[in-house]
Scaffold this active site. Sequence first.
Site, PDB file in Angstrom:
ATOM      1  N   GLU A  72     -34.425  10.330   2.565  1.00  0.00           N
ATOM      2  CA  GLU A  72     -34.312   9.977   1.065  1.00  0.00           C
ATOM      3  C   GLU A  72     -32.729   9.973   0.744  1.00  0.00           C
ATOM      4  O   GLU A  72     -32.267  10.683  -0.461  1.00  0.00           O
ATOM      5  CB  GLU A  72     -35.101  10.651   0.355  1.00  0.00           C
ATOM      6  CG  GLU A  72     -36.423  11.027   0.818  1.00  0.00           C
ATOM      7  CD  GLU A  72     -37.632  11.621  -0.183  1.00  0.00           C
ATOM      8  OE1 GLU A  72     -37.207  12.322  -1.290  1.00  0.00           O
ATOM      9  OE2 GLU A  72     -38.729  11.675  -0.019  1.00  0.00           O
TER      10      GLU A  72
ATOM     11  N   GLU B   4     -42.696  10.299   5.921  1.00  0.00           N
ATOM     12  CA  GLU B   4     -43.204  11.446   5.113  1.00  0.00           C
ATOM     13  C   GLU B   4     -44.477  11.131   4.468  1.00  0.00           C
ATOM     14  O   GLU B   4     -44.415  10.074   3.559  1.00  0.00           O
ATOM     15  CB  GLU B   4     -42.157  11.825   4.482  1.00  0.00           C
ATOM     16  CG  GLU B   4     -42.380  13.432   3.909  1.00  0.00           C
ATOM     17  CD  GLU B   4     -41.076  13.715   3.351  1.00  0.00           C
ATOM     18  OE1 GLU B   4     -40.038  13.872   3.718  1.00  0.00           O
ATOM     19  OE2 GLU B   4     -41.269  14.314   1.838  1.00  0.00           O
TER      20      GLU B   4
HETATM   21  C1  GAL Z   1     -39.674  14.913  -0.435  1.00  0.00           C
HETATM   22  C2  GAL Z   1     -38.669  15.191   0.639  1.00  0.00           C
HETATM   23  C3  GAL Z   1     -38.984  16.583   1.215  1.00  0.00           C
HETATM   24  C4  GAL Z   1     -39.634  17.497   0.044  1.00  0.00           C
HETATM   25  C5  GAL Z   1     -40.940  16.706  -0.615  1.00  0.00           C
HETATM   26  C6  GAL Z   1     -41.894  17.645  -1.253  1.00  0.00           C
HETATM   27  O1  GAL Z   1     -39.385  13.843  -1.189  1.00  0.00           O
HETATM   28  O2  GAL Z   1     -38.179  14.454   1.400  1.00  0.00           O
HETATM   29  O3  GAL Z   1     -37.987  17.424   1.493  1.00  0.00           O
HETATM   30  O4  GAL Z   1     -38.685  17.762  -0.902  1.00  0.00           O
HETATM   31  O5  GAL Z   1     -40.622  15.656  -1.155  1.00  0.00           O
HETATM   32  O6  GAL Z   1     -42.914  16.900  -1.709  1.00  0.00           O
END
Ligand code: GAL
Length: 717
Positions: free
Chosen positions: A299, A407
């Site tokens: 991100e 993710e």
């Molecule tokens: C994502 C991020 C993670 C964590 C997650 C929580 O956007 O990459 O590190 O913060 O959200 O939902």
Amino acid sequence: MNSTVYVNGREFGTRPYGYSSFSYDITSALVPGENLIAVRCDNADQPNSRWYAGCGIYRNVRLVVTDPVHVAYNGFYVRATQVSDAQARVVMTVETAGTRPGMELQYEFRILDAKGRTVARTEAAGAPVCEVSLDLARPHRWDIDDTYLYTAQVSVSAEGMKDTYATRFGVRTTAWDADRGFFLNGRPLKLLGVCLHHDMGCLGTAVHFRALQRELQILKDMGVNAIRTSHNPPAPELLELCDEMGFVVMDEAMDMWRKRKTQYDYARFFDEWHVRDVQDFVKRDRNHPSIVMWSIGNEIGEQSDSRDDNTENLTPEQANALLNFIHSLNQNDPSENNPNVLLTRHMAQLIRDLDTTRAITAGCNGVWPGNNLLRSGALDVYGFNYHPQLYDSCRVWFPGKPLIGSETVSSLNSRGIYFQPSTDKKKLPGRGWMYTAEGEVDWDHQVTAYDACSAPWADFHEDAWIAVRDRDFIAGTFIWTGFDYLGEPTPYGWPSRSSYFGVVDLAGFPKDAYWLYQSEWTDRTVLHLFPHWNWREGEPVDVWAYYNNADEVELFVNGESYGRQSKTPELLHVQWLGVPFHAGSIEVVSYKNGREVAREARYTAGEPVSLRLTPDRRTIAADGYDLSYVTVEALDANGRVVPTATDMLHFSVEGAGELFGVDNGNAADTLSLKGRDKALFSGKALAVVRSLRGEPGTATLTVSSDFASVKTNIAVK
Ligand code: GAL
């Protein structure tokens, strides 16, 4: 972060990035007799991370003694190329340190099989950088079910000096296809992955081999076959374990480039240090067969050109919320010379200069064609964080590109906590007020364990998995997260201090979703019934079950059938809603073709009267490192587990061990994880016992409460 190393008062260097491995040649500062090596670690500027990063020396340190001529640190690169069933060409490149110009160097290279037998050998002479190839006949492949490891060994000698260095490696092929995802050794392999932060729960961020091994074993049993080292280079021990246990890995470099996410984070050092840090990262890790992709970042703010995401005056919680919402709203400068596009190419090139055998990806949450990282052309595999509803559009936007859910999920669950009704789905915290409304939503700082709660930018477990399952062109998923971790206690503020995202809680106890994945991702027969059966008389309770290897499941409440249900392609559990509670039992039976496959029951438990201690290992090594994880449960007078018990426990260890950590998986528990007191949470608690170095014997753990005191012995050998 910010370590400076001194030897006998002389400074050897500073490394800002706390996840980089490094070495110093301290020979010139050593004196005969006693020497003093000092490390100063400066973590004072806060916040500098979006999660709990730890502080101090939290990875292993080695004093390496060699002859002056020696294989350089991370200076041996081994890769198998041109792999077929008949043969593999193993290319080995060694860099030698401590040489003088004109020195004649002799090299011997060997490949050893898993039994230590030499299967190929060659010699070479010449320069400090030397590359040879050896052919390996009928190579035994490394695969996730057959983690065959060869050893490559190099000896370098000159003028009576000699150094021998060995590394393990594997022979395997990887391939990516825009339509059909990932292939390992020519076989399609959907990546069933989890993201992991580096902490070890109640042990903090210091690396413990046994803690990592346990974590990976719990995930393996869930059906996980892939790990993303979010969002930084892991401890090398994690990669060794992935090589041995059969996981493929997305090895990730960092969480930010120039654009910071918290005020004092690595962005401050990026310009000066990123080349060195990326190079050290790749050189350290590139011999591991488990690693199948490099991620240049998570991100990354440079996905967009907007300066709005300058987080200088924001709390970490606000910065995180912003991070998750803004990118798709930005308009980027579309020019070819956009500095963020150029920076992406530069980051990928740093890796390609050192390893061309693996795909390069990034975890992008700005899922739109103008994203600088995606349009740079520098990524081999396009990684998307969240946004499964855009997967089909991505195929159109990025034709011919392999795609992966780098993710996914970000569901929020507390183990053993069930809010009725389960159909009341929540996205927490709500969008408008994000993290600001302390106390506005607060169910005792817990969230439901039904698959009915997620972060607002994210998805429920079932929905996120179905989106990946149904698309061959999505190479896999990396759930946020496998285990809970310290920090980022979304959706709550203090006293919550650890995450709710894990499929497994901070103590290593699975939440119910664990069996959803086990039922979908493994062939093992699964039938998992929840919730517990301790409620108020007459209260309506939603009963769920995850199952597989069967075509229907029947629920019995106190012996009376509530009918049979089947899951569907869109609903991956069966449920009986609003079942009125009457003390006794619930039981589910699964059937295939009308024949019983499995059954599982939950009983109404009475008051706790005793405690049960279950060590995961009854014998540990007397090396001062080995651990036994002991689960504590409260039992009622009939010996039934009391699933709602919250009694306070006191812990002590005598003999050949020490109490090393205590936990219960409650993200809002403020008693120390290194203390001697911890309450049961949803009926469970954990004690970690560590052996003492060189002191074999028996370690006796005593756990006491108001109603019982029990002991268990662990043999220390
Ligand atoms: C994502 C991020 C993670 C964590 C997650 C929580 O956007 O990459 O590190 O913060 O959200 O939902």
